[in-house]
Design a protein around this motif. Structure first.
Motif, PDB file in Angstrom:
ATOM      1  N   ALA A 164       0.822  -1.211   0.000  1.00 30.03           N
ATOM      2  CA  ALA A 164       0.000   0.000   0.000  1.00 30.03           C
ATOM      3  C   ALA A 164       0.859   1.265   0.000  1.00 30.03           C
ATOM      4  CB  ALA A 164      -0.935   0.005   1.205  1.00 30.03           C
ATOM      5  N   GLU A 165       2.064   1.178   0.548  1.00 31.69           N
ATOM      6  CA  GLU A 165       2.950   2.346   0.607  1.00 31.69           C
ATOM      7  C   GLU A 165       3.429   2.782  -0.768  1.00 31.69           C
ATOM      8  OE1 GLU A 165       6.080   1.504   3.382  1.00 31.69           O
ATOM      9  OE2 GLU A 165       4.675   1.205   5.036  1.00 31.69           O
ATOM     10  N   THR A 166       3.467   1.848  -1.712  1.00 36.16           N
ATOM     11  CA  THR A 166       3.993   2.183  -3.040  1.00 36.16           C
ATOM     12  C   THR A 166       2.921   2.188  -4.129  1.00 36.16           C
ATOM     13  OG1 THR A 166       4.550  -0.129  -3.478  1.00 36.16           O
ATOM     14  CG2 THR A 166       6.261   1.248  -2.463  1.00 36.16           C
ATOM     15  N   ALA A 167       1.716   1.776  -3.807  1.00 41.46           N
ATOM     16  CA  ALA A 167       0.657   1.694  -4.816  1.00 41.46           C
ATOM     17  C   ALA A 167       0.028   3.063  -5.050  1.00 41.46           C
ATOM     18  CB  ALA A 167      -0.415   0.705  -4.367  1.00 41.46           C
ATOM     19  N   GLY A 168      -0.567   3.229  -6.209  1.00 40.38           N
ATOM     20  CA  GLY A 168      -1.257   4.464  -6.526  1.00 40.38           C
ATOM     21  C   GLY A 168      -2.584   4.567  -5.798  1.00 40.38           C
ATOM     22  N   SER A 169      -3.197   5.742  -5.867  1.00 37.65           N
ATOM     23  CA  SER A 169      -4.427   5.988  -5.117  1.00 37.65           C
ATOM     24  C   SER A 169      -5.587   5.129  -5.608  1.00 37.65           C
ATOM     25  CB  SER A 169      -4.794   7.469  -5.154  1.00 37.65           C
ATOM     26  OG  SER A 169      -5.029   7.873  -6.489  1.00 37.65           O
ATOM     27  N   ALA A 170      -5.675   4.869  -6.919  1.00 40.74           N
ATOM     28  CA  ALA A 170      -6.766   4.039  -7.430  1.00 40.74           C
ATOM     29  C   ALA A 170      -6.651   2.616  -6.886  1.00 40.74           C
ATOM     30  CB  ALA A 170      -6.766   4.025  -8.957  1.00 40.74           C
ATOM     31  N   ALA A 171      -5.440   2.078  -6.920  1.00 40.92           N
ATOM     32  CA  ALA A 171      -5.223   0.723  -6.392  1.00 40.92           C
ATOM     33  C   ALA A 171      -5.493   0.687  -4.886  1.00 40.92           C
ATOM     34  CB  ALA A 171      -3.809   0.249  -6.705  1.00 40.92           C
ATOM     35  N   ASN A 172      -5.055   1.724  -4.185  1.00 40.01           N
ATOM     36  CA  ASN A 172      -5.309   1.787  -2.744  1.00 40.01           C
ATOM     37  C   ASN A 172      -6.805   1.822  -2.449  1.00 40.01           C
ATOM     38  OD1 ASN A 172      -2.912   1.570  -1.289  1.00 40.01           O
ATOM     39  ND2 ASN A 172      -2.389   3.720  -1.585  1.00 40.01           N
ATOM     40  N   GLY A 173      -7.562   2.528  -3.277  1.00 39.91           N
ATOM     41  CA  GLY A 173      -9.006   2.597  -3.067  1.00 39.91           C
ATOM     42  C   GLY A 173      -9.671   1.246  -3.215  1.00 39.91           C
ATOM     43  N   VAL A 174      -9.304   0.521  -4.254  1.00 39.93           N
ATOM     44  CA  VAL A 174      -9.870  -0.819  -4.463  1.00 39.93           C
ATOM     45  C   VAL A 174      -9.415  -1.752  -3.349  1.00 39.93           C
ATOM     46  CG1 VAL A 174      -9.910  -2.823  -5.992  1.00 39.93           C
ATOM     47  CG2 VAL A 174     -10.089  -0.524  -6.953  1.00 39.93           C
ATOM     48  N   ALA A 175      -8.125  -1.690  -3.001  1.00 43.00           N
ATOM     49  CA  ALA A 175      -7.601  -2.535  -1.934  1.00 43.00           C
ATOM     50  C   ALA A 175      -8.292  -2.223  -0.603  1.00 43.00           C
ATOM     51  CB  ALA A 175      -6.094  -2.370  -1.812  1.00 43.00           C
ATOM     52  N   ALA A 176      -8.571  -0.954  -0.353  1.00 37.55           N
ATOM     53  CA  ALA A 176      -9.259  -0.577   0.881  1.00 37.55           C
ATOM     54  C   ALA A 176     -10.662  -1.171   0.932  1.00 37.55           C
ATOM     55  CB  ALA A 176      -9.322   0.945   1.012  1.00 37.55           C
ATOM     56  N   THR A 177     -11.346  -1.157  -0.205  1.00 40.43           N
ATOM     57  CA  THR A 177     -12.687  -1.756  -0.273  1.00 40.43           C
ATOM     58  C   THR A 177     -12.624  -3.241   0.049  1.00 40.43           C
ATOM     59  OG1 THR A 177     -13.391  -0.120  -1.888  1.00 40.43           O
ATOM     60  CG2 THR A 177     -14.682  -2.156  -1.779  1.00 40.43           C
ATOM     61  N   LEU A 178     -11.644  -3.927  -0.523  1.00 39.02           N
ATOM     62  CA  LEU A 178     -11.480  -5.357  -0.248  1.00 39.02           C
ATOM     63  C   LEU A 178     -11.078  -5.599   1.208  1.00 39.02           C
ATOM     64  CD1 LEU A 178      -9.688  -6.389  -3.537  1.00 39.02           C
ATOM     65  CD2 LEU A 178     -12.046  -6.935  -2.873  1.00 39.02           C
ATOM     66  N   ALA A 179     -10.220  -4.735   1.749  1.00 41.27           N
ATOM     67  CA  ALA A 179      -9.788  -4.883   3.132  1.00 41.27           C
ATOM     68  C   ALA A 179     -10.961  -4.679   4.091  1.00 41.27           C
ATOM     69  CB  ALA A 179      -8.654  -3.904   3.442  1.00 41.27           C
ATOM     70  N   ILE A 180     -11.854  -3.759   3.759  1.00 43.59           N
ATOM     71  CA  ILE A 180     -13.052  -3.548   4.586  1.00 43.59           C
ATOM     72  C   ILE A 180     -13.899  -4.816   4.590  1.00 43.59           C
ATOM     73  CG2 ILE A 180     -15.259  -2.301   4.694  1.00 43.59           C
ATOM     74  CD1 ILE A 180     -13.636   0.199   3.729  1.00 43.59           C
ATOM     75  N   ARG A 181     -14.041  -5.443   3.430  1.00 42.52           N
ATOM     76  CA  ARG A 181     -14.788  -6.701   3.330  1.00 42.52           C
ATOM     77  C   ARG A 181     -14.126  -7.787   4.181  1.00 42.52           C
ATOM     78  NH1 ARG A 181     -19.448  -9.264   2.235  1.00 42.52           N
ATOM     79  NH2 ARG A 181     -19.159 -11.095   0.968  1.00 42.52           N
ATOM     80  N   ALA A 182     -12.791  -7.881   4.106  1.00 45.93           N
ATOM     81  CA  ALA A 182     -12.053  -8.854   4.912  1.00 45.93           C
ATOM     82  C   ALA A 182     -12.245  -8.573   6.402  1.00 45.93           C
ATOM     83  CB  ALA A 182     -10.573  -8.835   4.547  1.00 45.93           C
ATOM     84  N   HIS A 183     -12.205  -7.296   6.762  1.00 38.52           N
ATOM     85  CA  HIS A 183     -12.412  -6.924   8.170  1.00 38.52           C
ATOM     86  C   HIS A 183     -13.793  -7.361   8.641  1.00 38.52           C
ATOM     87  CE1 HIS A 183     -13.532  -4.173  11.480  1.00 38.52           C
ATOM     88  NE2 HIS A 183     -12.323  -4.498  11.881  1.00 38.52           N
ATOM     89  N   HIS A 184     -14.794  -7.156   7.799  1.00 40.67           N
ATOM     90  CA  HIS A 184     -16.154  -7.573   8.141  1.00 40.67           C
ATOM     91  C   HIS A 184     -16.207  -9.087   8.388  1.00 40.67           C
ATOM     92  CE1 HIS A 184     -20.492  -8.014   8.072  1.00 40.67           C
ATOM     93  NE2 HIS A 184     -20.351  -8.926   7.126  1.00 40.67           N
ATOM     94  N   LEU A 185     -15.559  -9.847   7.531  1.00 38.99           N
ATOM     95  CA  LEU A 185     -15.566 -11.304   7.676  1.00 38.99           C
ATOM     96  C   LEU A 185     -14.824 -11.750   8.941  1.00 38.99           C
ATOM     97  CD1 LEU A 185     -15.045 -12.337   3.955  1.00 38.99           C
ATOM     98  CD2 LEU A 185     -17.143 -12.572   5.314  1.00 38.99           C
TER      99      LEU A 185
END
Length: 132
Positions: free
Chosen positions: A97-118
């Motif tokens: 996440a430290e080296t990824a662009g903002s678009a990738a971070n946004g998608v990754a954040a959405t997936l991470a939120i889903r993982a957190h929920h699970l």
């Protein structure tokens, strides 16, 4: 057994139909704690919370038959190994996440939120499932 609930009471308290309680019982997701002298099933009040968790599992995309198999212990999955792998994966994600662009971070954040929920759901499950 005055604190046990009949199927209709359980269904109403859990916000589901009697038919759903029957379905969950037949799948082995929930179990009666006893029976009345007339043979009617009685459920522990803690089953209300378990039904809520089952509904969340289903809403998260898990099939009820798969959940029932897991509840029955059909898998030899070692939770501690999985948790250790999750820890390593989270550290790898943090580094990427430290080296990824903002678009990738946004998608990754959405997936991470889903993982957190699970993961939160898994924690809740561990608190409501009978021990032993």
């Amino acid at each position: 057994m005055p604190d046990l609930m009949r199927i209709g009471e359980l269904a109403a308290a859990a916000g589901v139909s009697n038919r759903t309680v029957d379905f969950y019982t037949n799948l082995g997701l929930i179990h009666p704690a006893g029976r009345t002298s007339g043979g009617f099933r009685l459920y522990d009040p803690a089953t209300v919370e378990l039904i809520g968790t089952i509904r969340q599992l289903e809403a998260s995309g898990l099939g009820l038959e798969d959940v029932a198999r897991q509840f029955a212990g059909a898998s030899a999955t070692d939770l501690s190994d999985i948790i250790a792998r999750l820890g390593h994966d989270v550290e790898a994600l943090r580094a990427l996440a430290e080296t990824a662009g903002s678009a990738a971070n946004g998608v990754a954040a959405t997936l991470a939120i889903r993982a957190h929920h699970l993961i939160t759901l898994a924690s809740e499950l561990l608190t409501v499932m009978p021990h032993g």
